[in-house]
Design a protein around this motif. Structure first.
Motif, short mmCIF file in Angstrom:
data_model
loop_
_atom_site.label_atom_id
_atom_site.label_comp_id
_atom_site.label_asym_id
_atom_site.label_seq_id
_atom_site.Cartn_x
_atom_site.Cartn_y
_atom_site.Cartn_z
N MET A 239 0.81 -1.22 0.00
CA MET A 239 0.00 0.00 0.00
C MET A 239 0.85 1.28 0.00
N GLY A 240 2.17 1.12 -0.06
CA GLY A 240 3.02 2.29 -0.13
C GLY A 240 3.10 3.04 1.20
N SER A 241 3.37 4.34 1.12
CA SER A 241 3.57 5.13 2.32
C SER A 241 2.30 5.86 2.73
N LEU A 242 2.24 6.21 4.00
CA LEU A 242 1.12 7.01 4.50
C LEU A 242 1.09 8.37 3.82
N SER A 243 2.24 8.95 3.56
CA SER A 243 2.30 10.25 2.91
C SER A 243 1.60 10.22 1.55
N ALA A 244 1.84 9.17 0.77
CA ALA A 244 1.21 9.07 -0.54
C ALA A 244 -0.30 8.99 -0.44
N HIS A 245 -0.80 8.30 0.59
CA HIS A 245 -2.25 8.19 0.77
C HIS A 245 -2.86 9.53 1.17
N LEU A 246 -2.18 10.27 2.03
CA LEU A 246 -2.74 11.52 2.55
C LEU A 246 -2.61 12.68 1.57
N HIS B 232 -0.61 10.51 -9.20
CA HIS B 232 -1.75 9.91 -8.51
C HIS B 232 -2.28 10.85 -7.43
N GLY B 233 -3.60 11.01 -7.40
CA GLY B 233 -4.21 11.80 -6.35
C GLY B 233 -4.17 11.06 -5.03
N ARG B 234 -4.56 11.74 -3.97
CA ARG B 234 -4.59 11.12 -2.66
C ARG B 234 -5.64 10.03 -2.63
N LEU B 235 -5.39 9.02 -1.81
CA LEU B 235 -6.30 7.88 -1.68
C LEU B 235 -7.10 8.02 -0.40
N LYS B 236 -8.34 7.59 -0.43
CA LYS B 236 -9.21 7.74 0.72
C LYS B 236 -8.81 6.78 1.84
N LEU B 237 -8.75 7.31 3.04
CA LEU B 237 -8.53 6.50 4.23
C LEU B 237 -9.72 6.71 5.15
N ASP B 238 -10.38 5.62 5.55
CA ASP B 238 -11.52 5.79 6.43
C ASP B 238 -11.07 5.83 7.89
N TRP B 239 -12.02 6.03 8.79
CA TRP B 239 -11.71 6.18 10.21
C TRP B 239 -11.03 4.94 10.77
N GLU B 240 -11.52 3.77 10.43
CA GLU B 240 -10.94 2.53 10.93
C GLU B 240 -9.49 2.40 10.46
N GLN B 241 -9.22 2.70 9.22
CA GLN B 241 -7.86 2.62 8.69
C GLN B 241 -6.94 3.61 9.38
N ARG B 242 -7.44 4.82 9.60
CA ARG B 242 -6.60 5.84 10.24
C ARG B 242 -6.28 5.48 11.69
N THR B 243 -7.26 4.97 12.42
CA THR B 243 -6.98 4.61 13.81
C THR B 243 -6.09 3.38 13.88
N ALA C 7 -5.08 15.68 7.16
CA ALA C 7 -4.52 15.55 5.80
C ALA C 7 -3.75 16.80 5.39
N ARG C 8 -3.29 17.58 6.36
CA ARG C 8 -2.43 18.72 6.08
C ARG C 8 -0.97 18.30 6.21
N GLU C 9 -0.14 18.79 5.35
CA GLU C 9 1.28 18.50 5.45
C GLU C 9 1.92 19.36 6.54
N PRO C 10 2.80 18.78 7.34
CA PRO C 10 3.42 19.54 8.43
C PRO C 10 4.18 20.77 7.95
N GLU D 112 -15.34 21.71 10.95
CA GLU D 112 -15.37 22.46 9.70
C GLU D 112 -13.99 22.88 9.22
N LYS D 113 -13.11 23.26 10.16
CA LYS D 113 -11.87 23.91 9.77
C LYS D 113 -10.61 23.09 10.00
N VAL D 114 -10.69 22.03 10.82
CA VAL D 114 -9.49 21.28 11.17
C VAL D 114 -9.46 19.89 10.54
N PHE D 115 -10.47 19.09 10.80
CA PHE D 115 -10.44 17.71 10.33
C PHE D 115 -10.54 17.61 8.82
N ASP D 116 -9.91 16.58 8.28
CA ASP D 116 -9.96 16.30 6.85
C ASP D 116 -11.42 16.20 6.41
#
Length: 205
Positions: free
Chosen positions: A7-14, A20-31, A124-127, A153-157
């Protein structure tokens, strides 16, 4: 050398990777990713009082087909002169300000970097986001600057917010944990426990 991580790196997904555009990560995958990174870091820290990873960032988080995380580049900082390592990584946005001042990597610095990684995972913001850097903010200070009632509204992906099964309370608890990692530097074992508590509360709901 590492096992193949399909699945490659987390950076590529986010953030996307090349064409390639970013790939969707659901809540279960992120936790799952957050917990397995924390477990991996705990295993490293358990090796002794000076044992640390030293270079936690999303491009060093490789994912299995089950979205479990594997930490790469463990201890690579030991191959460099520390001043050179700090100069090369200070712009990444993950580096603990205390490491910049002392040029010494510690377990507390790993926890700081994990906190930044966790905010990245939730937003999903880059540091090293140009807009934040222009304002003199890192991810942690930016999250602190947003009123809690505006987090959804303003913080979470936005992709995460739209998904079914992403609990607002759990998201807020993990964001609080991430900011604690940056401000208070709990042990990684405490971090593991708090992530497990969030996941356990969801399974009981």
């Amino acid at each position: 050398m590492y096992s193949y991580m399909p699945m490659g790196s987390l950076s590529a997904h986010l953030h996307g990777n090349g064409a390639h555009g970013r790939l969707k990560l659901d809540w279960e995958q992120r936790t799952t990713i957050a917990l397995t990174v924390a477990h991996g870091l705990a295993a490293i820290h358990s090796a002794g009082p000076r044992a640390c990873h030293g270079n936690i960032k999303s491009s060093n988080i490789l994912l299995t087909s089950d979205y479990e995380a594997r930490l790469s580049e463990h201890g690579i900082y030991t191959l460099f002169n520390m001043s050179s390592f700090v100069d090369a990584t200070r712009v990444s946005g993950y580096l603990d300000p205390e490491v910049v001042a002392s040029t010494r990597v510690t377990r507390a610095a790993d926890v700081y970097s994990f906190g930044i990684l966790l905010i990245e995972l939730l937003t999903a913001r880059e540091p090293a986001d140009d807009a934040l850097c222009a304002k003199g903010l890192d991810l942690s200070r930016w999250a602190h600057s947003i009123a809690r009632e505006d987090w959804m509204e303003k913080v979470f992906d936005a992709e995460l917010v739209r998904q079914q099964g992403a609990p607002e309370q759990g998201m807020e608890q993990l964001l609080h944990l991430a900011m604690d990692c940056c401000d208070l530097r709990p042990t990684i074992y405490e971090v593991v426990s708090r992530i497990e508590q969030v996941r356990a509360s969801e399974s009981r709901a």
